[in-house]
Design a protein around this motif. Structure first.
Motif, mmCIF file in Angstrom:
data_model
loop_
_atom_site.group_PDB
_atom_site.id
_atom_site.type_symbol
_atom_site.label_atom_id
_atom_site.label_comp_id
_atom_site.label_asym_id
_atom_site.label_seq_id
_atom_site.Cartn_x
_atom_site.Cartn_y
_atom_site.Cartn_z
ATOM 1 N N LEU A 162 6.467 0.157 5.211
ATOM 2 C CA LEU A 162 7.813 -0.374 5.309
ATOM 3 C C LEU A 162 8.004 -1.407 4.205
ATOM 4 C CD1 LEU A 162 7.943 -0.855 9.153
ATOM 5 C CD2 LEU A 162 8.887 1.041 7.850
ATOM 6 N N PRO A 163 9.198 -1.969 4.049
ATOM 7 C CA PRO A 163 9.389 -3.032 3.048
ATOM 8 C C PRO A 163 8.366 -4.136 3.221
ATOM 9 C CG PRO A 163 11.497 -2.338 3.889
ATOM 10 C CD PRO A 163 10.453 -1.619 4.723
ATOM 11 N N GLU A 164 8.092 -4.846 2.138
ATOM 12 C CA GLU A 164 7.015 -5.831 2.097
ATOM 13 C C GLU A 164 7.046 -6.761 3.305
ATOM 14 O OE1 GLU A 164 6.481 -7.710 -1.648
ATOM 15 O OE2 GLU A 164 5.741 -9.555 -0.753
ATOM 16 N N GLY A 165 5.878 -6.887 3.948
ATOM 17 C CA GLY A 165 5.728 -7.775 5.097
ATOM 18 C C GLY A 165 5.777 -7.042 6.424
ATOM 19 N N ASP A 166 6.239 -5.772 6.431
ATOM 20 C CA ASP A 166 6.361 -5.054 7.684
ATOM 21 C C ASP A 166 5.171 -4.149 7.977
ATOM 22 O OD1 ASP A 166 9.913 -4.650 7.246
ATOM 23 O OD2 ASP A 166 8.788 -6.192 8.297
ATOM 24 N N GLY A 167 4.438 -3.755 6.931
ATOM 25 C CA GLY A 167 3.176 -3.060 7.139
ATOM 26 C C GLY A 167 3.299 -1.584 7.446
ATOM 27 N N LEU A 183 -15.081 -0.223 2.117
ATOM 28 C CA LEU A 183 -14.778 0.278 0.779
ATOM 29 C C LEU A 183 -15.825 1.324 0.421
ATOM 30 C CD1 LEU A 183 -13.068 0.036 -1.821
ATOM 31 C CD2 LEU A 183 -14.639 -1.787 -2.548
ATOM 32 N N ILE A 184 -15.376 2.541 0.136
ATOM 33 C CA ILE A 184 -16.281 3.666 -0.074
ATOM 34 C C ILE A 184 -16.246 4.100 -1.532
ATOM 35 C CG2 ILE A 184 -16.870 6.022 0.637
ATOM 36 C CD1 ILE A 184 -15.299 5.395 3.252
ATOM 37 N N ASN A 185 -17.400 3.982 -2.180
ATOM 38 C CA ASN A 185 -17.552 4.376 -3.588
ATOM 39 C C ASN A 185 -16.536 3.705 -4.507
ATOM 40 O OD1 ASN A 185 -19.758 5.945 -3.029
ATOM 41 N ND2 ASN A 185 -18.677 7.890 -3.093
ATOM 42 N N GLY A 186 -16.009 2.567 -4.083
ATOM 43 C CA GLY A 186 -15.081 1.818 -4.917
ATOM 44 C C GLY A 186 -13.693 2.403 -5.020
ATOM 45 N N VAL A 187 -13.414 3.521 -4.348
ATOM 46 C CA VAL A 187 -12.121 4.180 -4.516
ATOM 47 C C VAL A 187 -11.410 4.517 -3.213
ATOM 48 C CG1 VAL A 187 -12.645 5.158 -6.779
ATOM 49 C CG2 VAL A 187 -13.275 6.425 -4.720
ATOM 50 N N LYS A 188 -12.095 4.405 -2.072
ATOM 51 C CA LYS A 188 -11.471 4.630 -0.774
ATOM 52 C C LYS A 188 -11.581 3.363 0.053
ATOM 53 C CE LYS A 188 -10.514 9.138 -0.777
ATOM 54 N NZ LYS A 188 -9.223 9.722 -0.391
ATOM 55 N N LEU A 189 -10.508 2.989 0.732
ATOM 56 C CA LEU A 189 -10.514 1.791 1.561
ATOM 57 C C LEU A 189 -9.986 2.110 2.948
ATOM 58 C CD1 LEU A 189 -10.976 -1.354 1.553
ATOM 59 C CD2 LEU A 189 -8.491 -1.519 1.228
ATOM 60 N N LEU A 190 -10.818 1.863 3.951
ATOM 61 C CA LEU A 190 -10.401 1.961 5.349
ATOM 62 C C LEU A 190 -10.267 0.548 5.889
ATOM 63 C CD1 LEU A 190 -11.714 4.284 8.141
ATOM 64 C CD2 LEU A 190 -11.641 1.820 8.523
ATOM 65 N N VAL A 191 -9.125 0.254 6.508
ATOM 66 C CA VAL A 191 -8.879 -1.069 7.078
ATOM 67 C C VAL A 191 -8.516 -0.917 8.551
ATOM 68 C CG1 VAL A 191 -7.552 -3.195 6.952
ATOM 69 C CG2 VAL A 191 -8.065 -1.939 4.854
ATOM 70 N N ALA A 192 -9.184 -1.685 9.397
ATOM 71 C CA ALA A 192 -8.879 -1.713 10.830
ATOM 72 C C ALA A 192 -8.517 -3.137 11.213
ATOM 73 C CB ALA A 192 -10.081 -1.236 11.640
ATOM 74 N N ASN A 193 -7.448 -3.288 11.995
ATOM 75 C CA ASN A 193 -6.973 -4.623 12.348
ATOM 76 C C ASN A 193 -6.669 -4.740 13.830
ATOM 77 O OD1 ASN A 193 -6.017 -7.329 11.677
ATOM 78 N ND2 ASN A 193 -3.998 -6.539 12.248
ATOM 79 N N ILE A 194 -7.160 -5.836 14.415
ATOM 80 C CA ILE A 194 -6.872 -6.182 15.806
ATOM 81 C C ILE A 194 -6.526 -7.661 15.836
ATOM 82 C CG2 ILE A 194 -7.831 -6.424 18.135
ATOM 83 C CD1 ILE A 194 -9.695 -4.094 17.495
ATOM 84 N N GLY A 195 -5.257 -7.989 16.011
ATOM 85 C CA GLY A 195 -4.863 -9.387 16.106
ATOM 86 C C GLY A 195 -4.065 -9.877 14.915
ATOM 87 N N ASP A 196 -4.206 -11.163 14.586
ATOM 88 C CA ASP A 196 -3.347 -11.768 13.577
ATOM 89 C C ASP A 196 -4.078 -12.245 12.327
ATOM 90 O OD1 ASP A 196 -4.651 -13.879 14.758
ATOM 91 O OD2 ASP A 196 -2.851 -14.952 15.379
ATOM 92 N N SER A 197 -5.325 -11.823 12.123
ATOM 93 C CA SER A 197 -5.897 -11.936 10.791
ATOM 94 C C SER A 197 -5.239 -10.849 9.946
ATOM 95 C CB SER A 197 -7.412 -11.774 10.828
ATOM 96 O OG SER A 197 -8.020 -12.877 11.488
ATOM 97 N N ARG A 198 -5.435 -10.894 8.633
ATOM 98 C CA ARG A 198 -4.622 -9.999 7.795
ATOM 99 C C ARG A 198 -5.374 -9.560 6.544
ATOM 100 N NH1 ARG A 198 0.793 -12.772 5.969
ATOM 101 N NH2 ARG A 198 0.872 -13.096 8.242
ATOM 102 N N ALA A 199 -5.033 -8.364 6.071
ATOM 103 C CA ALA A 199 -5.558 -7.854 4.802
ATOM 104 C C ALA A 199 -4.389 -7.461 3.915
ATOM 105 C CB ALA A 199 -6.471 -6.650 5.029
ATOM 106 N N GLY A 213 0.290 -7.313 -9.790
ATOM 107 C CA GLY A 213 0.839 -8.632 -9.508
ATOM 108 C C GLY A 213 1.636 -8.735 -8.225
ATOM 109 N N ARG A 214 1.850 -7.634 -7.531
ATOM 110 C CA ARG A 214 2.644 -7.653 -6.297
ATOM 111 C C ARG A 214 1.753 -7.510 -5.072
ATOM 112 N NH1 ARG A 214 7.558 -4.078 -5.331
ATOM 113 N NH2 ARG A 214 7.669 -5.600 -3.627
ATOM 114 N N ALA A 215 2.025 -8.331 -4.061
ATOM 115 C CA ALA A 215 1.278 -8.258 -2.812
ATOM 116 C C ALA A 215 1.711 -7.054 -1.996
ATOM 117 C CB ALA A 215 1.492 -9.537 -2.004
ATOM 118 N N LYS A 216 0.749 -6.323 -1.472
ATOM 119 C CA LYS A 216 1.016 -5.152 -0.639
ATOM 120 C C LYS A 216 0.277 -5.316 0.689
ATOM 121 C CE LYS A 216 3.231 -2.946 -3.936
ATOM 122 N NZ LYS A 216 4.670 -2.592 -3.838
ATOM 123 N N PRO A 217 0.992 -5.325 1.822
ATOM 124 C CA PRO A 217 0.310 -5.499 3.113
ATOM 125 C C PRO A 217 -0.523 -4.280 3.476
ATOM 126 C CG PRO A 217 2.628 -4.976 3.447
ATOM 127 C CD PRO A 217 2.452 -5.170 1.965
#
Length: 351
Positions: A71-76, A204-220, A226-230
């Motif tokens: 979604l637009p920046e900040g919505d994830g 991070l797998i072989n430097g080219v694949k990224l799996l992210v799992a999130n539970i709660g209000d920490s953030r990646a 130069g642009r932040a992407k959630p």
């Protein structure tokens, strides 16, 4: 036939990997008990830099699973995380013995805040090789009502995830299954009715694949050109009010305070918290992304940083840094200077 051959090879490899003899043991866990004060050297409770040198290789791993929509920046990310992401690592089984196709380094830093409790943040940051695959394992565990749950996650979450037989073929399902099993372990053996922890974890797998799992209000987040992407969405009571109410709970807000589940918890998803478990969940949002040449770095951080800095401010703060350790220290120092009183922890991975 080629695809069936690949999956057959993966099946036999996984079967071998998850036997008790070869059960994955993760080392170099990082923890901290140091106290916060105005002496920054004493507050430097976690430092590490790990550089991996990649060789030139034209055979970049193909990104052939469906990308999560944003979604637009900040919505994830949206609910496309529920897709089965087949072929997480590679289409060619021979690729697993090749080195990372992108050079990357990581650094981390954390300090205890000025709250009326001991240090509750824990970090995991490690580079390792698993059966020919080059893995970067990174996580922020932000405990509440004690540090026991966060400490347990630091020692067990990645072990449980990587030991799931379905991880390579169906990673989203495998990660969710591992989180459920880990939460069950915590509720049975570790946490009392109040202890809990959030978690944001990245593989991070072989430097080219990224799996992210999130539970709660920490953030990646990632920084691209130069642009932040959630990469994650904060699990906040107002955002997930329908979920809480569907489980029999409620969201309330006292004047001058933040919304809370059942008037107690500031997030809707967490490990532990047995007293509230009927109304909250430990099910993660899981996204899988391709790390392309435009990706400059990734930041994982606890809410002690995000309460005082926007995604873009965090990116702008360290964009000129080429040392991941210095970048992580700079972020923590900036969050502190902006008035954060909470524990602050972050990991920076630079490509």
């Amino acid at each position: 036939m080629a695809i069936e051959f690949i999956y057959l090879n993966l099946f036999y490899w996984l079967k071998k990997t998850v036997t008790s003899k070869n059960r994955i043991q993760l080392e170099d866990n990082f923890t901290t008990e140091d106290n916060y004060n105005e002496n920054e050297d004493k507050n430097d409770v976690g430092d590490n830099t790990d550089a991996e040198k990649a060789r030139d290789d034209d055979d970049v791993v193909d990104d052939h699973q469906e990308e999560a929509e944003y979604l637009p920046e900040g919505d994830g990310p949206t609910a496309t995380e529920e897709q089965h992401h087949k072929g997480l690592v590679t289409k060619d089984a021979n690729e697993k013995n090749k080195p990372s196709t992108r050079h990357f380094i990581h650094g981390y830093h954390l300090i205890q805040g000025q709250m009326n409790h001991g240090m509750e943040d824990h970090i995991f940051a490690q580079h390792r090789n698993l059966d020919g695959y080059d893995l970067g394992l990174y996580a922020i565990f932000d405990g509440h009502s004690g540090h026991e749950v966060a400490k347990y996650l630091q020692s067990h979450l990645f072990e449980n995830i990587l030991s799931e037989p379905e991880f390579w073929e169906n990673p989203v399902h495998a990660v969710k299954k591992a989180c459920k099993a880990t939460d069950d372990e915590i509720l049975e053996n570790i946490a009392d009715s109040r202890g809990g922890s959030t978690a944001v974890a990245a593989i991070l797998i072989n430097g080219v694949k990224l799996l992210v799992a999130n539970i709660g209000d920490s953030r990646a987040i990632s920084c691209k050109n130069g642009r932040a992407k959630p990469l994650t969405v904060d699990h906040e009571p107002e955002k997930e009010k329908d979920l809480i109410e569907s489980r029999g709970g409620f969201v309330s807000k006292k004047p001058g305070n933040v919304p809370r589940v059942d008037g107690q918890l500031e997030m809707t998803r967490a490990f532990g918290d047995g007293k509230l478990k009927e109304h909250i969940t430990a099910e993660p949002d899981v996204t899988i992304r391709k790390i392309d040449e435009d990706t400059e770095f990734i930041i994982l951080a606890s809410d002690g940083l995000w309460k005082v800095m926007t995604n873009q401010e965090a990116c702008d703060c360290i964009r000129d840094e080429d040392d991941a350790q210095k970048a992580s220290k700079k972020l923590v120092k900036e969050a502190k200077s902006q008035g954060s009183y909470d524990d602050i922890s972050c990991i920076v991975i630079i490509f």
